[in-house]
Design an enzyme around this catalytic site. Sequence first.
Site, PDB file in Angstrom:
ATOM      1  N   TYR A 157      -4.381 -24.665 -19.141  1.00 55.80           N
ATOM      2  CA  TYR A 157      -5.330 -24.056 -20.061  1.00 55.80           C
ATOM      3  C   TYR A 157      -4.638 -22.915 -20.793  1.00 55.80           C
ATOM      4  O   TYR A 157      -3.639 -22.347 -20.303  1.00 55.80           O
ATOM      5  CB  TYR A 157      -6.545 -23.528 -19.305  1.00 55.80           C
ATOM      6  CG  TYR A 157      -7.427 -24.620 -18.745  1.00 55.80           C
ATOM      7  CD1 TYR A 157      -8.578 -25.025 -19.423  1.00 55.80           C
ATOM      8  CD2 TYR A 157      -7.119 -25.250 -17.546  1.00 55.80           C
ATOM      9  CE1 TYR A 157      -9.399 -26.023 -18.914  1.00 55.80           C
ATOM     10  CE2 TYR A 157      -7.928 -26.253 -17.024  1.00 55.80           C
ATOM     11  CZ  TYR A 157      -9.069 -26.641 -17.719  1.00 55.80           C
ATOM     12  OH  TYR A 157      -9.862 -27.630 -17.212  1.00 55.80           O
ATOM     13  N   TYR A 191      -4.522 -33.032 -14.117  1.00 58.17           N
ATOM     14  CA  TYR A 191      -3.666 -31.870 -13.871  1.00 58.17           C
ATOM     15  C   TYR A 191      -3.938 -31.326 -12.477  1.00 58.17           C
ATOM     16  O   TYR A 191      -4.986 -31.580 -11.872  1.00 58.17           O
ATOM     17  CB  TYR A 191      -3.909 -30.766 -14.915  1.00 58.17           C
ATOM     18  CG  TYR A 191      -5.284 -30.153 -14.866  1.00 58.17           C
ATOM     19  CD1 TYR A 191      -5.573 -29.096 -14.003  1.00 58.17           C
ATOM     20  CD2 TYR A 191      -6.308 -30.622 -15.687  1.00 58.17           C
ATOM     21  CE1 TYR A 191      -6.840 -28.529 -13.961  1.00 58.17           C
ATOM     22  CE2 TYR A 191      -7.571 -30.066 -15.652  1.00 58.17           C
ATOM     23  CZ  TYR A 191      -7.825 -29.019 -14.787  1.00 58.17           C
ATOM     24  OH  TYR A 191      -9.082 -28.459 -14.737  1.00 58.17           O
ATOM     25  N   ARG A 212      -6.870 -32.860 -10.320  1.00 61.42           N
ATOM     26  CA  ARG A 212      -8.163 -33.164 -10.929  1.00 61.42           C
ATOM     27  C   ARG A 212      -7.982 -34.291 -11.939  1.00 61.42           C
ATOM     28  O   ARG A 212      -6.976 -34.338 -12.654  1.00 61.42           O
ATOM     29  CB  ARG A 212      -8.737 -31.953 -11.657  1.00 61.42           C
ATOM     30  CG  ARG A 212      -9.047 -30.753 -10.773  1.00 61.42           C
ATOM     31  CD  ARG A 212     -10.279 -30.043 -11.274  1.00 61.42           C
ATOM     32  NE  ARG A 212     -11.441 -30.901 -11.159  1.00 61.42           N
ATOM     33  CZ  ARG A 212     -12.553 -30.770 -11.895  1.00 61.42           C
ATOM     34  NH1 ARG A 212     -12.634 -29.825 -12.813  1.00 61.42           N
ATOM     35  NH2 ARG A 212     -13.574 -31.587 -11.719  1.00 61.42           N
ATOM     36  N   HIS A 217     -14.466 -30.158 -20.665  1.00 59.01           N
ATOM     37  CA  HIS A 217     -15.587 -29.319 -20.250  1.00 59.01           C
ATOM     38  C   HIS A 217     -16.593 -29.129 -21.393  1.00 59.01           C
ATOM     39  O   HIS A 217     -16.198 -28.959 -22.556  1.00 59.01           O
ATOM     40  CB  HIS A 217     -15.102 -27.918 -19.869  1.00 59.01           C
ATOM     41  CG  HIS A 217     -14.290 -27.840 -18.625  1.00 59.01           C
ATOM     42  ND1 HIS A 217     -14.817 -27.513 -17.412  1.00 59.01           N
ATOM     43  CD2 HIS A 217     -12.956 -28.024 -18.424  1.00 59.01           C
ATOM     44  CE1 HIS A 217     -13.868 -27.493 -16.496  1.00 59.01           C
ATOM     45  NE2 HIS A 217     -12.715 -27.800 -17.090  1.00 59.01           N
TER      46      HIS A 217
END
Length: 280
Positions: A157, A191, A212, A217
């Site tokens: 991120y 990731y 994951r 999201h």
Amino acid sequence: MRELNHETITDSVLESLARTPDARLKRIMAGLVTHLHDFAREVELTEAEWSAGIAFLTRVGHMCSDKRQEFILLSDTLGLSMLVTAMNNPGAQGTTEATVFGPFHVADAPRYEHGEDVANGAAGPPCMVAGRVLDRDGKPVPGATIEVWQADDDGLYDVQRPELTQAQARGVLHSGDKGEFHFRSIVPCSYAIPHDGPVGDMLAATGRHPWRPAHLHFMISAPGYKTLVTHLFRRGDQYLESDAVFGVRSSLIADWETGADGVCHLYHDFILNHAPAARG
């Protein structure tokens, strides 16, 4: 004076909480003490193990910053986050299921108009995302706030990249008059959650992986509706059955399909539940 031992101490602690003025706090603290004491007795916790547990939680706290929330990671990987989400978001027939919030949401993300590129330079194959925000009756919800965020093609991120001076792969849009929205981004990839700290050590010690499945999201809110926090998961990902944070729901698995233009397209409608009526 009461003589305390490993069997009687719980009652003494509970009695000390009896005058807690906030009834909800009293219930939570009493439950916490009861379960913690029962846990210690059940596993016959040693002093060395208790000390190791304290050291572990201390390390978790030291790993927390404005860029990383190790306690959320711990809650996620123990399934507690998803348990709380499931209890508090039972949903209604036909509404979109909720899942874990995750540790990488950022308030005040950049605002975008329909069709703009929220990736903003993030690495990854291009993707077009579109859909509608509807209510349970299929009516559009105009003006809904749609927050989106995701990892880049390296599984990171933007807040995990200290070299960045601008937000990437995250943004805020609003649904149109027909509840519609569309934006450009990148195709998500699977990731590993951060596992260079105490949570990673716990996963390794228990023989678990930190991965994951690929996901995007969403947090969608509108007046009169319950805020929806959810993901869309990429169909076919190898980690759908073993998500490290237990967040996958079959209804949230979606198709990223390659169009005639050679670009991946994702289309999904989100169905909001009405907010519960205020208690009089």
